[in-house]
Every structure is written in structure tokens, then in C-alpha cells.
Write an enzyme that holds these catalytic residues in place. Sequence first.
Site, PDB file in Angstrom:
ATOM      1  N   SER A  60     -32.880 -52.243  55.065  1.00 12.77           N
ATOM      2  CA  SER A  60     -31.837 -52.229  56.093  1.00 12.77           C
ATOM      3  C   SER A  60     -31.856 -53.526  56.888  1.00 12.77           C
ATOM      4  O   SER A  60     -32.857 -53.852  57.529  1.00 12.77           O
ATOM      5  CB  SER A  60     -32.061 -51.053  57.049  1.00 12.77           C
ATOM      6  OG  SER A  60     -31.266 -51.240  58.203  1.00 12.77           O
TER       7      SER A  60
ATOM      8  N   HIS B 220     -28.826 -52.154  52.716  1.00 10.40           N
ATOM      9  CA  HIS B 220     -28.338 -51.097  53.603  1.00 10.40           C
ATOM     10  C   HIS B 220     -27.836 -51.725  54.903  1.00 10.40           C
ATOM     11  O   HIS B 220     -28.541 -52.517  55.537  1.00 10.40           O
ATOM     12  CB  HIS B 220     -29.480 -50.117  53.875  1.00 10.40           C
ATOM     13  CG  HIS B 220     -29.100 -48.913  54.655  1.00 10.40           C
ATOM     14  ND1 HIS B 220     -28.549 -47.785  54.071  1.00 10.40           N
ATOM     15  CD2 HIS B 220     -29.198 -48.643  55.976  1.00 10.40           C
ATOM     16  CE1 HIS B 220     -28.334 -46.868  55.010  1.00 10.40           C
ATOM     17  NE2 HIS B 220     -28.714 -47.369  56.173  1.00 10.40           N
TER      18      HIS B 220
ATOM     19  N   ASP C 157     -26.130 -51.023  58.612  1.00  2.00           N
ATOM     20  CA  ASP C 157     -25.946 -49.989  59.632  1.00  2.00           C
ATOM     21  C   ASP C 157     -24.883 -50.396  60.649  1.00  2.00           C
ATOM     22  O   ASP C 157     -25.104 -51.295  61.463  1.00  2.00           O
ATOM     23  CB  ASP C 157     -27.275 -49.758  60.359  1.00  2.00           C
ATOM     24  CG  ASP C 157     -28.294 -49.060  59.474  1.00  2.00           C
ATOM     25  OD1 ASP C 157     -27.969 -47.981  58.960  1.00  2.00           O
ATOM     26  OD2 ASP C 157     -29.410 -49.601  59.302  1.00  2.00           O
TER      27      ASP C 157
ATOM     28  N   MET D 174     -22.790 -49.332  63.914  1.00  3.69           N
ATOM     29  CA  MET D 174     -22.884 -48.401  65.054  1.00  3.69           C
ATOM     30  C   MET D 174     -21.828 -48.726  66.094  1.00  3.69           C
ATOM     31  O   MET D 174     -21.610 -49.903  66.398  1.00  3.69           O
ATOM     32  CB  MET D 174     -24.259 -48.519  65.709  1.00  3.69           C
ATOM     33  CG  MET D 174     -25.407 -48.308  64.760  1.00  3.69           C
ATOM     34  SD  MET D 174     -26.957 -48.529  65.622  1.00  3.69           S
ATOM     35  CE  MET D 174     -28.106 -48.336  64.251  1.00  3.69           C
TER      36      MET D 174
ATOM     37  N   HIS E 116     -23.582 -47.806  55.980  1.00  2.67           N
ATOM     38  CA  HIS E 116     -23.831 -46.541  56.686  1.00  2.67           C
ATOM     39  C   HIS E 116     -23.067 -46.572  58.007  1.00  2.67           C
ATOM     40  O   HIS E 116     -23.443 -47.296  58.924  1.00  2.67           O
ATOM     41  CB  HIS E 116     -25.360 -46.427  56.894  1.00  2.67           C
ATOM     42  CG  HIS E 116     -25.794 -45.234  57.668  1.00  2.67           C
ATOM     43  ND1 HIS E 116     -27.077 -45.115  58.175  1.00  2.67           N
ATOM     44  CD2 HIS E 116     -25.157 -44.100  58.025  1.00  2.67           C
ATOM     45  CE1 HIS E 116     -27.188 -43.959  58.808  1.00  2.67           C
ATOM     46  NE2 HIS E 116     -26.037 -43.328  58.741  1.00  2.67           N
TER      47      HIS E 116
ATOM     48  N   MET F 142     -22.204 -45.217  61.341  1.00  7.79           N
ATOM     49  CA  MET F 142     -22.561 -44.320  62.446  1.00  7.79           C
ATOM     50  C   MET F 142     -21.485 -44.485  63.508  1.00  7.79           C
ATOM     51  O   MET F 142     -21.715 -45.064  64.581  1.00  7.79           O
ATOM     52  CB  MET F 142     -23.960 -44.689  62.970  1.00  7.79           C
ATOM     53  CG  MET F 142     -25.061 -44.229  62.030  1.00  7.79           C
ATOM     54  SD  MET F 142     -26.601 -45.097  62.293  1.00  7.79           S
ATOM     55  CE  MET F 142     -26.324 -46.520  61.247  1.00  7.79           C
TER      56      MET F 142
ATOM     57  N   MET G  44     -30.969 -38.292  57.195  1.00 14.15           N
ATOM     58  CA  MET G  44     -31.572 -39.055  58.292  1.00 14.15           C
ATOM     59  C   MET G  44     -32.935 -38.459  58.608  1.00 14.15           C
ATOM     60  O   MET G  44     -33.049 -37.268  58.925  1.00 14.15           O
ATOM     61  CB  MET G  44     -30.686 -38.996  59.548  1.00 14.15           C
ATOM     62  CG  MET G  44     -29.339 -39.690  59.413  1.00 14.15           C
ATOM     63  SD  MET G  44     -29.414 -41.391  58.827  1.00 14.15           S
ATOM     64  CE  MET G  44     -30.490 -42.162  60.051  1.00 14.15           C
TER      65      MET G  44
ATOM     66  N   PHE H 287     -31.250 -46.354  66.074  1.00 14.05           N
ATOM     67  CA  PHE H 287     -32.240 -47.415  66.264  1.00 14.05           C
ATOM     68  C   PHE H 287     -33.182 -47.506  65.069  1.00 14.05           C
ATOM     69  O   PHE H 287     -33.495 -46.486  64.456  1.00 14.05           O
ATOM     70  CB  PHE H 287     -33.073 -47.143  67.523  1.00 14.05           C
ATOM     71  CG  PHE H 287     -32.238 -46.984  68.752  1.00 14.05           C
ATOM     72  CD1 PHE H 287     -31.832 -48.091  69.490  1.00 14.05           C
ATOM     73  CD2 PHE H 287     -31.808 -45.720  69.148  1.00 14.05           C
ATOM     74  CE1 PHE H 287     -31.032 -47.937  70.614  1.00 14.05           C
ATOM     75  CE2 PHE H 287     -30.999 -45.555  70.269  1.00 14.05           C
ATOM     76  CZ  PHE H 287     -30.605 -46.671  70.999  1.00 14.05           C
TER      77      PHE H 287
ATOM     78  N   ASP I  81     -33.359 -42.141  55.102  1.00 18.75           N
ATOM     79  CA  ASP I  81     -33.120 -43.240  56.037  1.00 18.75           C
ATOM     80  C   ASP I  81     -33.817 -42.981  57.375  1.00 18.75           C
ATOM     81  O   ASP I  81     -33.429 -42.081  58.118  1.00 18.75           O
ATOM     82  CB  ASP I  81     -31.608 -43.400  56.247  1.00 18.75           C
ATOM     83  CG  ASP I  81     -31.265 -44.629  57.068  1.00 18.75           C
ATOM     84  OD1 ASP I  81     -32.173 -45.422  57.386  1.00 18.75           O
ATOM     85  OD2 ASP I  81     -30.072 -44.783  57.395  1.00 18.75           O
TER      86      ASP I  81
HETATM   87  C1  DX5 Z   1     -31.067 -45.816  61.995  1.00 14.50           C
HETATM   88  C2  DX5 Z   1     -30.519 -46.559  60.810  1.00 14.50           C
HETATM   89  C3  DX5 Z   1     -31.547 -46.928  59.818  1.00 14.50           C
HETATM   90  C4  DX5 Z   1     -32.539 -47.939  60.331  1.00 14.50           C
HETATM   91  C5  DX5 Z   1     -33.822 -47.696  59.614  1.00 14.50           C
HETATM   92  O1  DX5 Z   1     -30.025 -45.433  62.807  1.00 14.50           O
HETATM   93  O2  DX5 Z   1     -29.556 -45.754  60.130  1.00 14.50           O
HETATM   94  O3  DX5 Z   1     -30.967 -47.399  58.606  1.00 14.50           O
HETATM   95  O4  DX5 Z   1     -32.137 -49.272  60.134  1.00 14.50           O
HETATM   96  O5  DX5 Z   1     -34.796 -48.472  60.204  1.00 14.50           O
HETATM   97  P1  DX5 Z   1     -36.337 -48.126  60.082  1.00 14.50           P
HETATM   98  O6  DX5 Z   1     -36.684 -48.220  58.628  1.00 14.50           O
HETATM   99  O7  DX5 Z   1     -36.981 -49.157  60.928  1.00 14.50           O
HETATM  100  O8  DX5 Z   1     -36.529 -46.722  60.601  1.00 14.50           O
HETATM  101 ZN    ZN Z   2     -28.915 -46.395  58.051  1.00 15.25          ZN
END
Ligand code: DX5
Ligand code: ZN
Length: 218
Positions: free
Chosen positions: A8, A33, A35, A37, A66, A68, A137, A143, A175
Site C-alpha cells: 500500500s 494498493h 488507498d 480517503m 481501495h 474509502m 479489513m 490509517f 488489508d
Molecule cells: C487502511 C488502509 C490500508 C493501509 C494498510 O485504511 O486501507 O490499506 O494502508 O496499512 P498497514 O499495512 O500499515 O496497516
Molecule cells: Zn486499503
Amino acid sequence: MSHLIAPSVLAANFGHMDHDVQMLNQSTADWIHIDVMDGRFVPNISFGFPVLQAIKAKATKTLDVHLMIESPELYIEQFQKAGADIITVHEEACTHLHRTLQQIKDTGAKAGVALNPHTPIQVLSEVIEDIDVVCLMSVNPGFGGQKFIQHTYRKIEQLKALIVERNASTLIEIDGGVNLDNAPLLLRAGADVLVAGSFVFNSNNPTNTILELKNLTR
Ligand code: DX5
Ligand code: ZN
């Protein structure tokens, strides 16, 4: 099929994104990956289309996006055009999940659905055949660097049973909080794709950490 590794970039260095994407290109990572948000669905804001486009311009791997965000159906086409190969929406953010999945497939992208830690597998029982990837998840989204939630193993087993029962080809992605301690157990429970952010990017040798995750056996 051997399992897949999806680092990620949330944990990457945004000042040197080119460098980090090159590293991923040359590593044994399978997907990247990404993310996204919105500060509404999750209490954090990451990045949007321009950053995704910049990554797409350099990346040679599958981009696993992904979302969010609330109302993801409003932005599906734009994310595909910006470079997403896989578009994952949250079940909790979709009133008409079946329609949104069709919308994703109509763009040519693969369709993913993410479930928050509290959301039971059963919500997917009527759509599992339409989903390419289920993202479980294993932390509350928002985060990187959070602690892995143990009940994820149980959910993997339940999801695997549903996929087998329906003869679906859905992949199981995990994840949040993935590291070399829990990864072997996740693979044994039935995981197909491991996302890892801080464990990869905070390590001394990210390329080697990706290789170590990739070399685990199921
Ligand atoms: C969290 C994200 C994850 C995050 C994972 O909201 O969806 O993809 O980047 O990070 P780590 O591996 O540090 O938990
Ligand atoms: Zn993610």
C-alpha cells in the site's frame, strides 16, 4: 495460484513517489494498493485522481484502488480513467451494491468489495458471484500502521466457505496490520492477496520485505 502481494503506497514517501513506484515495479509485488480517503467515510483524507494518474504513468503493476469514500458510484468511471485496474468499494457505503458492481464492470475494471471489521460476511451472500475481490479489513479503515484485529481469521474461513459453496472465483484480500507474523496464518486460513503498508515501507529493505511476504507458502 500462488498468493499475491499488494503493497500500500499510503505508507510510501509522497515526496519521492517516483522512486517508490520504481522500487515496486522492480520488486516481486503483484499489485499496487492505492488507498483513497474522503474525510467522510473515514476520518482521514489521502489523495485523489491526480496522484492516481501520476502513479499510473510510472507503474507497471496492476493498480488496486481501495475507495474509502461515500457515494463511490459517482466516481467509478473517473477512477477507471485515472488508471484503476481494480476498483474496490465499501459495502457500508453502497445502498445499491449490485448496481455499483455492474457499473465497475462496465468500465472494464475488476470489481472489489471491502468489509469493515464489524460487517458480517453474510451481507455478500447474494452478490458473491459478481465480486472479483473481497477485501476484508483487518483494521478500522482510515490509517496505516494500526494493530491487526484477530477475528479476521474467522471471517476468512466464513468467506472461503461462501465462495466454495457458490463455486465463485472471488479472491480474498486482507488489508490492515499485515506482517510476517500473521501472514502465514492468513494464507493458511484462505487469504489470496495480502496488502501491506507500513510493514513494507517502514522496513530497512522494502524490496526484500516484499520478497519475504511473497515467498511464504500456503
Ligand atoms: C487502511 C488502509 C490500508 C493501509 C494498510 O485504511 O486501507 O490499506 O494502508 O496499512 P498497514 O499495512 O500499515 O496497516
Ligand atoms: Zn486499503
